[in-house]
Design a protein around this motif. Structure first.
Motif, PDB file in Angstrom:
ATOM      1  N   PRO A 133     -21.137 -21.546   3.972  1.00 52.54           N
ATOM      2  CA  PRO A 133     -20.181 -22.590   4.397  1.00 52.54           C
ATOM      3  C   PRO A 133     -19.080 -22.048   5.301  1.00 52.54           C
ATOM      4  N   TYR A 134     -19.446 -21.184   6.259  1.00 58.60           N
ATOM      5  CA  TYR A 134     -18.443 -20.535   7.094  1.00 58.60           C
ATOM      6  C   TYR A 134     -18.535 -21.037   8.530  1.00 58.60           C
ATOM      7  N   ALA A 135     -17.373 -21.303   9.110  1.00 58.60           N
ATOM      8  CA  ALA A 135     -17.310 -21.709  10.520  1.00 58.60           C
ATOM      9  C   ALA A 135     -17.241 -20.456  11.376  1.00 58.60           C
ATOM     10  N   LYS A 136     -18.344 -19.731  11.470  1.00 59.15           N
ATOM     11  CA  LYS A 136     -18.354 -18.492  12.245  1.00 59.15           C
ATOM     12  C   LYS A 136     -18.469 -18.823  13.729  1.00 59.15           C
ATOM     13  N   ALA A 155      -5.347 -14.741   2.198  1.00 56.04           N
ATOM     14  CA  ALA A 155      -4.858 -15.943   1.535  1.00 56.04           C
ATOM     15  C   ALA A 155      -4.118 -16.814   2.545  1.00 56.04           C
ATOM     16  N   LEU A 156      -3.815 -18.025   2.131  1.00 56.60           N
ATOM     17  CA  LEU A 156      -3.103 -18.940   3.017  1.00 56.60           C
ATOM     18  C   LEU A 156      -1.767 -18.341   3.451  1.00 56.60           C
ATOM     19  N   ALA A 157      -1.138 -17.604   2.560  1.00 50.14           N
ATOM     20  CA  ALA A 157       0.143 -16.981   2.900  1.00 50.14           C
ATOM     21  C   ALA A 157      -0.010 -15.955   4.025  1.00 50.14           C
ATOM     22  N   ASP A 158      -1.159 -15.251   4.073  1.00 52.66           N
ATOM     23  CA  ASP A 158      -1.400 -14.288   5.149  1.00 52.66           C
ATOM     24  C   ASP A 158      -1.541 -14.995   6.493  1.00 52.66           C
ATOM     25  N   ILE A 159      -2.197 -16.139   6.475  1.00 53.27           N
ATOM     26  CA  ILE A 159      -2.360 -16.921   7.704  1.00 53.27           C
ATOM     27  C   ILE A 159      -1.008 -17.472   8.147  1.00 53.27           C
ATOM     28  N   GLN A 160      -0.220 -17.924   7.178  1.00 50.40           N
ATOM     29  CA  GLN A 160       1.071 -18.516   7.504  1.00 50.40           C
ATOM     30  C   GLN A 160       2.000 -17.493   8.165  1.00 50.40           C
ATOM     31  N   LYS A 161       1.933 -16.241   7.742  1.00 51.79           N
ATOM     32  CA  LYS A 161       2.781 -15.211   8.342  1.00 51.79           C
ATOM     33  C   LYS A 161       2.505 -15.081   9.841  1.00 51.79           C
ATOM     34  N   TRP A 175     -12.002 -21.506   3.866  1.00 53.10           N
ATOM     35  CA  TRP A 175     -12.549 -20.166   3.647  1.00 53.10           C
ATOM     36  C   TRP A 175     -11.804 -19.209   4.556  1.00 53.10           C
ATOM     37  N   SER A 176     -11.908 -17.932   4.252  1.00 53.78           N
ATOM     38  CA  SER A 176     -11.296 -16.900   5.087  1.00 53.78           C
ATOM     39  C   SER A 176     -12.058 -15.611   4.885  1.00 53.78           C
ATOM     40  N   SER A 177     -11.934 -14.723   5.850  1.00 52.97           N
ATOM     41  CA  SER A 177     -12.615 -13.438   5.751  1.00 52.97           C
ATOM     42  C   SER A 177     -12.018 -12.476   6.760  1.00 52.97           C
ATOM     43  N   VAL A 178     -12.365 -11.218   6.597  1.00 57.55           N
ATOM     44  CA  VAL A 178     -12.056 -10.181   7.576  1.00 57.55           C
ATOM     45  C   VAL A 178     -13.345  -9.872   8.327  1.00 57.55           C
ATOM     46  N   PHE A 179     -13.246  -9.651   9.636  1.00 51.86           N
ATOM     47  CA  PHE A 179     -14.460  -9.337  10.373  1.00 51.86           C
ATOM     48  C   PHE A 179     -14.199  -8.276  11.432  1.00 51.86           C
ATOM     49  N   ARG A 180     -15.281  -7.604  11.810  1.00 51.46           N
ATOM     50  CA  ARG A 180     -15.254  -6.567  12.840  1.00 51.46           C
ATOM     51  C   ARG A 180     -16.107  -7.015  14.018  1.00 51.46           C
ATOM     52  N   PHE A 232     -15.193  -2.164  18.373  1.00 57.47           N
ATOM     53  CA  PHE A 232     -13.768  -2.259  18.647  1.00 57.47           C
ATOM     54  C   PHE A 232     -13.003  -1.747  17.424  1.00 57.47           C
ATOM     55  N   PRO A 233     -11.912  -1.042  17.629  1.00 54.08           N
ATOM     56  CA  PRO A 233     -11.185  -0.503  16.479  1.00 54.08           C
ATOM     57  C   PRO A 233     -10.465  -1.574  15.673  1.00 54.08           C
ATOM     58  N   GLU A 234     -10.129  -2.694  16.304  1.00 51.94           N
ATOM     59  CA  GLU A 234      -9.363  -3.728  15.604  1.00 51.94           C
ATOM     60  C   GLU A 234     -10.226  -4.482  14.588  1.00 51.94           C
ATOM     61  N   GLU A 235      -9.570  -4.907  13.534  1.00 48.57           N
ATOM     62  CA  GLU A 235     -10.172  -5.849  12.593  1.00 48.57           C
ATOM     63  C   GLU A 235      -9.412  -7.176  12.709  1.00 48.57           C
ATOM     64  N   TYR A 236     -10.116  -8.242  12.378  1.00 50.54           N
ATOM     65  CA  TYR A 236      -9.539  -9.571  12.532  1.00 50.54           C
ATOM     66  C   TYR A 236      -9.665 -10.358  11.234  1.00 50.54           C
ATOM     67  N   MET A 237      -8.804 -11.348  11.088  1.00 56.02           N
ATOM     68  CA  MET A 237      -8.931 -12.325  10.015  1.00 56.02           C
ATOM     69  C   MET A 237      -9.472 -13.615  10.610  1.00 56.02           C
ATOM     70  N   LEU A 238     -10.347 -14.265   9.888  1.00 59.60           N
ATOM     71  CA  LEU A 238     -10.822 -15.605  10.212  1.00 59.60           C
ATOM     72  C   LEU A 238     -10.390 -16.551   9.114  1.00 59.60           C
ATOM     73  N   ALA A 239     -10.009 -17.756   9.500  1.00 61.70           N
ATOM     74  CA  ALA A 239      -9.628 -18.744   8.493  1.00 61.70           C
ATOM     75  C   ALA A 239      -9.887 -20.142   9.027  1.00 61.70           C
ATOM     76  N   ASP A 240     -10.320 -21.019   8.151  1.00 61.16           N
ATOM     77  CA  ASP A 240     -10.560 -22.428   8.456  1.00 61.16           C
ATOM     78  C   ASP A 240      -9.457 -23.215   7.754  1.00 61.16           C
ATOM     79  N   VAL A 241      -8.481 -23.713   8.540  1.00 56.26           N
ATOM     80  CA  VAL A 241      -7.307 -24.354   7.953  1.00 56.26           C
ATOM     81  C   VAL A 241      -6.942 -25.619   8.734  1.00 56.26           C
TER      82      VAL A 241
END
Length: 548
Positions: free
Chosen positions: A43-46, A267-273, A290-295, A182-191
C-alpha cells in the motif's frame, strides 16, 4: 517437488512492469504465469507519475479509461528557494498529444493492471517466489516456492525477470549491473496538508546554504484526495537506515542500495519538522498513511537478456526518481518485449526479433539513467534543451528506435516527417461511412497489433487490395490494413476498412501524400514508411520482423 504443466512465458514480479507484460502477452493470446513473492499488493505510493506516453500505451491496450478515472492531473511545479518563489513550470504539451501528465499511487496502477489482466483469466500467484532457473535450447525450467511452503518446477518457453533492483533473474543470468549510489537518504511520506497552493501542482522547496550548495529539500507530488501529497525529504541522522544497519552489523546484501529500506519509519512529527522549515506557507500535516526511508542508486545492466531469459524495469535499470521516469520506462520495456515474445511464441518471428529488444530498449535505459542522474545533481533547469523539447522528453514522447535492426531505413525526406522508429503520432477528425462522429487515430488503433495504414485516393504503387493481401500473408495473418482517404473522397467497395481524413490532420502529422503507407507496430512505433507503397517494399520491411 511438484511439476506443473508448461506455459509460454513465466513472469517473475507483479509490479507495474510485470503486470503490463503479462497483460500484453495475454492480449496477444500467449499463455503466461505471473508470480510474486509478496502475499499482497504493497500500500505504498512509491512511483506516482504516469507519463503521457505511458497513457498512450494504456490506450492501445484498452485500459486507459480505468487509469484516468483513478488518477489526478499533474499540471506543473512550484519552485521555492530559501522561502522565495522561484517560478512555476507549466506542464503543457502540444494540442495533438492526446494525454497530459498524471499522478497515481503505484498500488492503484497495479490494481488497475491486475483487474485488466484478470479479464483474460490470469491471476497473480502471490507468496510464490522464483528461487532458481536453468535454460536450454528449447525452454526454461524454473523452481518456485509456493504459498503453502512447497516447491514447484515450471517449464516455460521464456522467462522474464520483472523482479526489481535485487533481481534474482538478473543475477542468475550473470549480467553486470554497473553504477553507484547517492550518499543521501530520503524520507517518503503520504500525508495531507491544508495549504492554499493550487491543486495539481508539485512543490519543490530548497534551502541553499552559505557555501552555495542545497542542504535541505522538500518535494511534494499531488495524489488523489483533498490536499494529499507524496512527500520526500532528506532524512535526519537518527532515522538513517544505513547508520542503523551499520550499527547492528546488518549491512551487506547484494550491494544495490535502492528503494525502501527497513529500520525506523518516520513519524508525522518528523515530516512536520521539515514542513516547518521548508513549506511555502505555514501548514500542518495530517493523515499519515505510510512512511519510509529510501536510498537511490543508478545502475544499468550490460544486456537486457540472454537466450530465452530477459529482464525489464528495475531489474535492468535503476536511477533517481527525477521526472518520474523509472516506472514508465519499465512499462515501455514490457510493451516492447511483449509483442516480440508473442511473435516468437507463435513461430512468426524473424531471427532478429528477440535480440531487437536489447537493441531498442537498452539505449533508452542508458539515456534515462544518465539524464536523471544529471537532473538529480544539477536540476532540470540545467538541461540545455529548450523548454518545449525538455517537456516532450520528460513526457517520453521523443523516444525513438531509428537505429533498430527491426525498422526499415527511412525514405529520402527533409527530416520534418515521422520516420521509421519514431512514435506514431495521434491525429483527430477521422470519419467513416457509418459512425456519425469523428474519431482519433488512436481510437482506430486501439486493441490492434501490427497495422498497415495506406493513405490516398489512388495510391501510387500497388493497389490497396494487393497491399492488404500481402500484409496478411507476410505477417502470418497478424497484420490488418486500414485505408485513409482525403476528406470528401470515396472508394466504393473498399477491400479494407476506410476512414476519411476530415480535418487533414493525418496528412499533416504524418507528412502523407498520395502514395504513402505506414507500418505501425503493436507498441505504437512506426516500423516503415513506404512511398510509394509496393508489395516488394512492404515485404522487405516486414521481413525484418516476421519469419518466412
Amino acid at each position: 517437488m511438484a511439476r506443473s504443466e508448461s506455459t509460454d512465458v513465466l513472469v517473475a514480479g507483479a509490479g507495474p512492469v510485470g503486470l503490463t507484460l503479462a497483460a500484453e502477452l495475454r492480449r496477444s493470446g500467449v499463455s503466461c504465469r505471473i508470480v510474486d513473492r509478496l502475499p499482497a499488493r504493497l500500500p505504498y505510493a512509491k512511483a506516482v507519475g504516469v507519463q503521457p506516453r505511458t497513457l498512450e500505451l494504456f490506450d492501445r491496450m484498452g485500459l486507459v479509461r480505468d487509469v484516468l478515472d483513478a488518477a489526478v492531473p499533474m499540471r506543473g511545479q512550484l519552485t521555492y528557494l530559501n522561502g522565495v518563489a522561484e517560478g512555476r513550470i507549466e506542464l503543457v504539451l502540444p494540442p495533438e498529444v492526446p494525454y497530459g501528465f498524471a499522478a497515481l499511487p503505484q498500488y492503484e496502477t497495479e490494481r488497475v493492471l491486475e483487474q485488466f489482466l484478470g479479464r483474460f483469466g490470469t491471476v497473480i500467484e502471490r507468496a510464490t517466489e522464483l528461487t532458481a532457473f536453468a535454460q536450454d535450447a528449447d525452454g526454461v525450467t524454473s523452481r518456485l516456492t509456493t504459498s503453502s511452503g512447497g516447491e514447484e518446477e515450471v517449464r516455460s518457453r521464456f522467462l522474464v525477470g520483472c523482479d526489481g533492483a535485487h533481481s534474482l533473474v538478473r543475477k542468475g543470468l550473470g549480467l553486470s549491473f554497473e553504477g553507484g549510489a547517492f550518499p543521501e537518504e530520503y524520507m517518503l511520506a503520504d500525508v495531507e496538508v491544508g495549504w492554499g497552493l493550487p491543486p495539481g501542482y508539485g512543490v519543490r522547496s530548497m534551502h541553499r546554504g552559505e557555501g552555495g550548495a542545497i542542504d535541505d529539500l522538500l518535494v511534494c507530488i499531488p495524489l488523489p484526495g483533498t490536499g494529499r501529497y507524496r512527500m520526500s525529504m532528506l532524512v535526519p541522522p537518527e532515522l538513517s537506515a544505513a547508520r542503523q544497519a551499520e550499527a547492528s552489523g546488518a549491512a551487506g546484501g547484494d550491494g544495490v542500495a535502492h528503494g525502501l529500506e527497513g529500520g525506523t519509519a518516520p513519524a508525522l512529527a518528523d515530516i512536520q519538522k521539515v514542513l516547518d522549515r521548508l513549506a511555502p506557507e505555514p501548514v500542518t500535516a495530517s493523515a499519515l498513511r505510510w512512511s519510509s526511508v529510501f536510498r537511490i542508486s543508478h545502475r544499468l545492466v550490460d544486456r537486457y537478456g540472454r537466450g530465452r531469459v530477459f529482464v525489464a524495469g528495475d531489474a535492468a535499470h535503476i536511477h533517481p526518481p527525477t521526472g518520474a521516469q523509472g516506472m514508465n520506462t519499465g512499462i515501455q520495456d514490457a510493451c516492447d518485449l511483449a509483442w516480440k515474445l508473442a511473435l516468437a511464441v507463435g513461430d512468426a518471428a524473424g531471427p532478429n526479433v528477440l535480440t531487437g529488444y536489447d537493441a531498442e530498449r537498452r539505449p533508452v535505459g542508458e539515456e534515462v539513467v544518465g539524464r536523471t542522474v544529471r537532473h538529480a545533481a544539477e536540476g532540470v533547469q540545467a538541461d540545455p534543451a529548450d523548454p518545449a523539447t525538455l517537456l516532450l522528453r520528460e513526457a517520453q514522447l521523443l523516444i525513438d528506435y531509428r537505429d533498430s535492426p527491426l525498422v526499415a531505413p527511412p525514405p529520402p525526406d527533409d527530416g520534418s516527417v515521422p520516420r521509421p522508429g519514431d512514435r506514431a503520432p495521434d491525429c483527430g477528425g477521422l470519419t467513416g461511412d457509418i459512425a456519425a462522429y469523428p474519431m482519433r487515430l488512436f481510437d482506430v488503433l486501439r486493441g490492434s497489433g501490427h497495422v498497415l495504414l495506406v493513405y490516398g485516393t489512388h495510391p501510387a504503387g500497388d493497389t490497396v487490395a494487393d497491399l492488404a493481401a500481402a500484409a496478411r500473408e507476410l505477417s502470418h495473418g497478424l497484420m490488418e490494413t486500414r485505408w485513409i482517404l482525403p476528406a470528401g473522397a470515396t472508394a466504393p467497395g473498399a477491400p479494407v476498412p476506410l476512414h476519411r481524413d476530415g480535418l487533414g490532420e493525418f496528412a499533416r502529422q504524418y507528412g502523407a501524400g498520395e502514395g504513402t503507407a505506414f507500418v505501425v507496430r503493436p507498441d505504437g512505433y512506426l516500423g516503415a514508411r513506404l512511398s510509394p507503397p509496393t508489395v516488394r517494399e512492404l515485404a522487405a520491411s516486414l521481413g525484418r520482423v516476421f519469419g518466412p
